[in-house]
Motif scaffolding. Structure first.
Motif, PDB file in Angstrom:
ATOM      1  N   GLU A 122       0.772  -1.119  -0.127  1.00 16.86           N
ATOM      2  CA  GLU A 122      -0.002  -0.023   0.071  1.00 16.86           C
ATOM      3  C   GLU A 122       1.019   1.301   0.007  1.00 16.86           C
ATOM      4  N   PHE A 123       0.480   2.167  -0.951  1.00 20.74           N
ATOM      5  CA  PHE A 123       1.097   3.640  -1.057  1.00 20.74           C
ATOM      6  C   PHE A 123       0.044   4.482  -1.166  1.00 20.74           C
ATOM      7  N   ASN A 124       0.559   5.745  -0.879  1.00 21.72           N
ATOM      8  CA  ASN A 124      -0.587   6.692  -1.049  1.00 21.72           C
ATOM      9  C   ASN A 124      -0.992   6.807  -2.436  1.00 21.72           C
ATOM     10  N   ASP A 125      -2.776   6.902  -2.286  1.00 24.60           N
ATOM     11  CA  ASP A 125      -3.291   6.811  -3.553  1.00 24.60           C
ATOM     12  C   ASP A 125      -4.610   7.723  -3.194  1.00 24.60           C
ATOM     13  N   GLY A 126      -4.428   8.817  -4.088  1.00 25.19           N
ATOM     14  CA  GLY A 126      -5.712   9.920  -4.164  1.00 25.19           C
ATOM     15  C   GLY A 126      -5.679  10.521  -2.812  1.00 25.19           C
ATOM     16  N   THR A 127      -6.762  10.419  -1.953  1.00 27.14           N
ATOM     17  CA  THR A 127      -6.648  11.264  -0.609  1.00 27.14           C
ATOM     18  C   THR A 127      -6.465  10.101   0.528  1.00 27.14           C
ATOM     19  N   THR A 128      -5.850   9.044   0.163  1.00 28.76           N
ATOM     20  CA  THR A 128      -5.365   8.066   1.185  1.00 28.76           C
ATOM     21  C   THR A 128      -3.996   7.920   1.429  1.00 28.76           C
ATOM     22  N   LEU A 129      -3.645   8.155   2.565  1.00 30.21           N
ATOM     23  CA  LEU A 129      -2.327   8.174   3.166  1.00 30.21           C
ATOM     24  C   LEU A 129      -1.894   6.945   3.596  1.00 30.21           C
ATOM     25  N   ALA A 130      -1.110   6.188   3.062  1.00 30.83           N
ATOM     26  CA  ALA A 130      -0.698   4.663   3.351  1.00 30.83           C
ATOM     27  C   ALA A 130       0.372   4.769   4.524  1.00 30.83           C
ATOM     28  N   ILE A 131       0.588   3.938   5.452  1.00 29.93           N
ATOM     29  CA  ILE A 131       1.381   3.508   6.470  1.00 29.93           C
ATOM     30  C   ILE A 131       1.738   2.198   6.635  1.00 29.93           C
ATOM     31  N   HIS A 132       3.296   1.977   6.355  1.00 31.23           N
ATOM     32  CA  HIS A 132       3.636   0.542   6.785  1.00 31.23           C
ATOM     33  C   HIS A 132       4.182   0.096   7.963  1.00 31.23           C
ATOM     34  N   LEU A 133       3.669  -0.892   8.866  1.00 28.34           N
ATOM     35  CA  LEU A 133       4.170  -1.421  10.127  1.00 28.34           C
ATOM     36  C   LEU A 133       4.663  -2.765   9.636  1.00 28.34           C
ATOM     37  N   TYR A 134       5.913  -3.030  10.289  1.00 29.68           N
ATOM     38  CA  TYR A 134       6.433  -4.489  10.243  1.00 29.68           C
ATOM     39  C   TYR A 134       6.616  -4.898  11.612  1.00 29.68           C
ATOM     40  N   PHE A 135       6.085  -6.110  12.088  1.00 28.31           N
ATOM     41  CA  PHE A 135       6.273  -6.515  13.277  1.00 28.31           C
ATOM     42  C   PHE A 135       7.225  -7.823  12.991  1.00 28.31           C
ATOM     43  N   ALA A 136       8.291  -7.583  13.574  1.00 30.29           N
ATOM     44  CA  ALA A 136       9.352  -8.583  13.188  1.00 30.29           C
ATOM     45  C   ALA A 136       9.471  -9.773  14.457  1.00 30.29           C
ATOM     46  N   ASP A 137       9.883 -10.776  14.075  1.00 32.28           N
ATOM     47  CA  ASP A 137      10.139 -11.911  15.042  1.00 32.28           C
ATOM     48  C   ASP A 137      11.577 -12.221  15.663  1.00 32.28           C
ATOM     49  N   ALA A 138      12.356 -10.995  15.284  1.00 32.07           N
ATOM     50  CA  ALA A 138      13.555 -11.037  15.641  1.00 32.07           C
ATOM     51  C   ALA A 138      14.221  -9.739  16.144  1.00 32.07           C
ATOM     52  N   PRO A 139      15.238  -9.686  17.120  1.00 35.39           N
ATOM     53  CA  PRO A 139      15.302  -8.411  17.669  1.00 35.39           C
ATOM     54  C   PRO A 139      16.277  -7.482  16.623  1.00 35.39           C
ATOM     55  N   ALA A 140      16.410  -6.301  17.165  1.00 32.39           N
ATOM     56  CA  ALA A 140      17.390  -5.405  16.403  1.00 32.39           C
ATOM     57  C   ALA A 140      18.795  -5.875  16.587  1.00 32.39           C
TER      58      ALA A 140
END
Length: 267
Positions: A122-140
């Motif tokens: 998902e990316f910005n489209d028209g009047t919709t602003l897209a946010i990307h969240l990734y929930f990881a299974d490994a530490p930083a």
């Protein structure tokens, strides 16, 4: 020894990690293109777009998670309530995708960026602003067990965030006073505060309140945007202390951060 928790801010990464083209042909083979340029700006650059309804009246939040490491329903409900309270958005949609594990013991920032490039839909489209969240299974990869330093979440670019869910779950499960959903909520809210431009991230504060010892964090005691590690007290310890006093375990924005949000177009 208790582990300290670091909220890591990873901003200004557009020049370093935007290797693919900003506009790409869709996989269907049609001539339609996806304009990704609006989602590959520096952290805080979309503060006004996130907070106001001037150009975007809908938030589409894409949550990609490794199977078994999805955020709790309670944390997402708290997150949505927070967005409705602090922005002028009235339409917020969540899209969930379960992903296979990358099978890494730790994750570097470069690997996080690669995972977004591979999986983000998902990316910005028209009047919709897209946010990307990734929930990881490994530490930083930056965690340091000897120093008791762990990272719960990080933002990079203007609409991108990673939550180190395996670390979040460990923190919450090791506490008798704070739940996993509490730690998830605090992490989501703190990191989204950075996407809102706090503190002085592609923005300028109404009054000076940036911690001189912790760049892009607030110097007001008890604020959600404090960099707790810098003061020798982890977020978990602070949340447990608040809970023991009968207070809400999750800190809120202080008056200075609220003034900034209002200046940038929020409530």
């Amino acid at each position: 020894m208790k582990k300290k928790i670091a909220f890591t801010l990873l901003s200004g990464l557009l020049m370093l990690f935007s290797c693919s083209k900003d506009s790409e042909v869709t996989p269907s083979g049609s001539n339609a293109t996806i304009d990704k340029s609006g989602n590959r700006l520096s952290t805080g650059a979309s503060a006004r777009d996130l907070l106001s309804n001037a150009d975007y009246d809908k938030l589409l939040i894409e949550i990609d998670y490794v199977t078994g490491f999805a955020p709790t329903a309670e944390a997402i409900a708290n997150f949505e309530e927070f967005l409705l309270a602090r922005t002028f958005k009235q339409t917020i949609e969540f899209k969930y995708t379960s992903l296979a594990s990358p099978n890494e013991e730790t994750l570097t920032l470069e690997e996080i960026v690669d995972l977004e490039t591979e999986n983000r839909d998902e990316f910005n489209d028209g009047t919709t602003l897209a946010i990307h969240l990734y929930f990881a299974d490994a530490p930083a990869d930056s965690d340091n067990d000897e120093e008791g330093l762990v990272t719960l979440g990080a933002v990079y670019r203007n609409t991108s965030m990673v939550i180190y869910e395996s670390t979040v779950q460990q923190m919450g499960n090791n506490s008798s006073a704070v739940t996993v959903s509490d730690v998830e909520t605090a992490t989501l809210l703190h990191e989204f505060g950075h996407l809102f431009g706090l503190v002085n991230l592609s923005t300028t504060s109404v009054n000076e309140h940036e911690d001189p010892d912790a760049e892009n964090h607030c110097n007001v005691e008890g604020c959600l945007m404090r960099a707790e590690l810098q003061f020798g007290t982890s977020l978990l310890k602070q949340m447990e202390s608040r809970a023991s006093k009968g207070l809400a375990s999750i800190p809120d924005f202080d008056a200075e951060c609220l003034l900034d949000l209002q200046k940038y177009g929020g409530r």
